[in-house]
Enzyme design. Structure first.
Site, PDB file in Angstrom:
ATOM      1  N   ALA A 109       0.857  -1.190   0.000  1.00  0.00           N
ATOM      2  CA  ALA A 109       0.000   0.000   0.000  1.00  0.00           C
ATOM      3  C   ALA A 109       0.890   1.235   0.000  1.00  0.00           C
ATOM      4  O   ALA A 109       2.097   1.148   0.246  1.00  0.00           O
ATOM      5  CB  ALA A 109      -0.897   0.011   1.232  1.00  0.00           C
ATOM      6  N   LYS A 110       0.302   2.359  -0.272  1.00  0.00           N
ATOM      7  CA  LYS A 110       1.011   3.633  -0.144  1.00  0.00           C
ATOM      8  C   LYS A 110      -0.034   4.721  -0.002  1.00  0.00           C
ATOM      9  O   LYS A 110      -1.149   4.593  -0.520  1.00  0.00           O
ATOM     10  CB  LYS A 110       1.852   3.880  -1.403  1.00  0.00           C
ATOM     11  CG  LYS A 110       2.936   4.897  -1.205  1.00  0.00           C
ATOM     12  CD  LYS A 110       4.162   4.263  -0.598  1.00  0.00           C
ATOM     13  CE  LYS A 110       5.270   5.257  -0.360  1.00  0.00           C
ATOM     14  NZ  LYS A 110       6.492   4.579   0.114  1.00  0.00           N
ATOM     15  N   GLY A 111       0.350   5.791   0.695  1.00  0.00           N
ATOM     16  CA  GLY A 111      -0.558   6.917   0.836  1.00  0.00           C
ATOM     17  C   GLY A 111       0.201   8.214   0.677  1.00  0.00           C
ATOM     18  O   GLY A 111       1.433   8.241   0.735  1.00  0.00           O
TER      19      GLY A 111
END
Ligand code: NAD
Length: 420
Positions: A109-111
């Site tokens: 994931a990444k934000g």
């Protein structure tokens, strides 16, 4: 890889081409291939923050989960004016592969939030963080998606996210983020973890090539979290650190740089330049020095088709993410230079993040010795797995690492079956 329309490929284009390449070599089933080529979930949030002067600003942020087939989604949140959804998509996909290479039970994931925290007060950054955490709380959680620090975010940012999430639930939930301060459930060894993993990889690569690490000449680009720890730990195992640089330039010493003295010097003067008994060199010269090991640990895209033919190192250890362009990669392969790819080489950080999450969930904390020995075991196994894949398929370590990662995620997806 040729630039598209004369323009350098974007991180997402590079990530997809590397994925397609691995999928081709693995003869991946077309259905599974299509599943893994796109993110599982993408969330865009627009949210207001009251600034110190009383005005209200609306910020845009993202959280992308690429795949959760092997476990909760994992990884960083970045604050930067140039953050885009496309960039976050690419980084989320890379995290899926990185976790699979080291075989920790996470997806990727990444934000990110489009903002410039350098022009904001601490209180404004705190309000932004708490509201962003609230907006993405439909996705994050210790069982579902576990953020960590990235560009312009740090242990304090993670503390605010952990506190916000815990307030919503009415009790402390430290396992919702990693990279926290030790006082609230952070792990021993996290700060050095990435550099330690790089150092383990270098030692294994050197052993495989018959290079004695004691006395081996090492050049390190970048003297931040990753570069400093890598240089210090390789020096401890007997290597000679002949060059180090930061954004202001580089220094060289034929007889070896005292890394501890350099750290003090940088703390006092703000840069690596001017350490006694060293010569000044440029960042470009550092990459082309006579040495056995080169560790790019600063920026993306510094090793290109242009300078790759002049690189003299026998081992390149990618401490940074994406320091080598695909064209340079090909040159290194043709020249027989052993390149340890980022998704393997700098996976020590996410591995100790995993240890932090395990400790938080067990509410039982391990000693530094225990952390380091478990990290060594995981990195050594991952290096061996990638090397075996490379030998079996007659390819380089980057392709082998992608093939290994994609095959592991594909296997998990196939074994679980497609719902409904
Ligand atoms: P950092 O901000 O602590 O350090 C970066 C270093 O690079 C600094 O010394 C800076 O002066 C130097 N630098 C900046 N511009 C430069 C230039 N033009 N030439 C030479 N040096 C320059 O960052 P970090 O955490 O050490 O991360 C470095 C790289 O490693 C990034 O690509 C990051 O994504 C990657 N990485 C970091 C971790 C981690 O745990 N910190 C984990 C995996 C990958």
């Amino acid at each position: 890889m040729r630039p598209l329309n004369g323009v350098a490929p974007t991180p997402l284009e590079v990530a997809l081409r590397q994925y397609d390449d691995a999928a081709d070599l693995l003869r991946l089933d077309p259905g599974i291939r299509a599943v893994l080529r796109v993110p599982q979930r993408e969330l865009t949030v627009n949210f207001p923050v009251t600034m110190d002067d009383g005005s209200v600003r609306v910020f845009q942020g993202y959280r992308v989960q690429h795949n959760t087939g092997r476990g909760p989604a994992k990884r960083g949140i970045r604050y930067h004016p140039n953050v885009t959804l496309e960039e976050i998509r690419a980084l989320a996909m890379l995290m899926t592969w990185k976790c699979a290479v080291v075989k920790i039970p996470y997806g990727g994931a990444k934000g990110g939030v489009v903002c410039n925290p350098k022009t904001m007060s601490q209180k404004e950054v705190e309000r932004l963080t708490r509201r962003y955490a609230t907006e993405i709380s439909v996705l994050i959680g210790p069982e579902s998606d576990v953020p960590a620090p990235d560009v312009n975010t740090n242990p304090q940012t993670m503390a605010w996210i952990m506190d916000t999430y815990s307030m919503h639930h009415g009790y402390s939930i430290p396992g919702v983020v990693t990279g926290k301060p030790l006082s609230i459930g952070g792990s021993e060894g996290r700060l050095d973890a990435t550099g330690r993993g790089v150092a383990y990889c270098v030692q294994q690569a050197a052993e495989g090539l018959g290079i004695d690490i004691r006395g081996a000449r090492v050049a390190v680009q970048g003297f931040g979290n990753v570069g400093e720890a890598t240089a210090r730990l390789l020096a401890e195992s007997g290597a000679k650190i002949v060059a180090i640089s930061d954004s202001s330039g580089g220094i060289y010493s034929r007889t070896g740089i005292d890394v501890a003295a350099l750290k003090r010097h940088k703390q006092e003067s703000g840069s690596v330049l001017g350490l006694p008994r060293t010569e000044r060199i440029s960042n470009e010269e550092l990459l082309e020095l006579e040495c056995e090991v080169l560790v790019p640990a600063a920026l993306e895209g510094v090793l290109t088709a242009e300078n790759a033919p002049r690189v003299k190192a026998r081992i390149i250890a990618e401490g940074a993410n994406g320091p080598t362009t695909p064209d340079a990669d090909r040159v290194f392969h043709e020249r027989g230079i052993l390149l340890i790819p980022d998704i393997l080489c700098n996976a020590g950080g996410v591995t100790v993040s995993y240890f932090e999450w395990v400790q938080d969930r067990e509410e039982f904390f391990w000693s530094l010795e225990e952390i380091n020995s478990r990290l060594k075991r995981i990195m050594t196994r991952a290096f061996d797995d990638v090397l075996r894949m490379a030998r079996e398929h007659g390819t380089n370590l980057r392709r082998a690492a992608y093939m290994l990662a994609v095959s592991r995620v594909a296997e998990a997806t196939t074994t679980r079956g497609l719902y409904p």
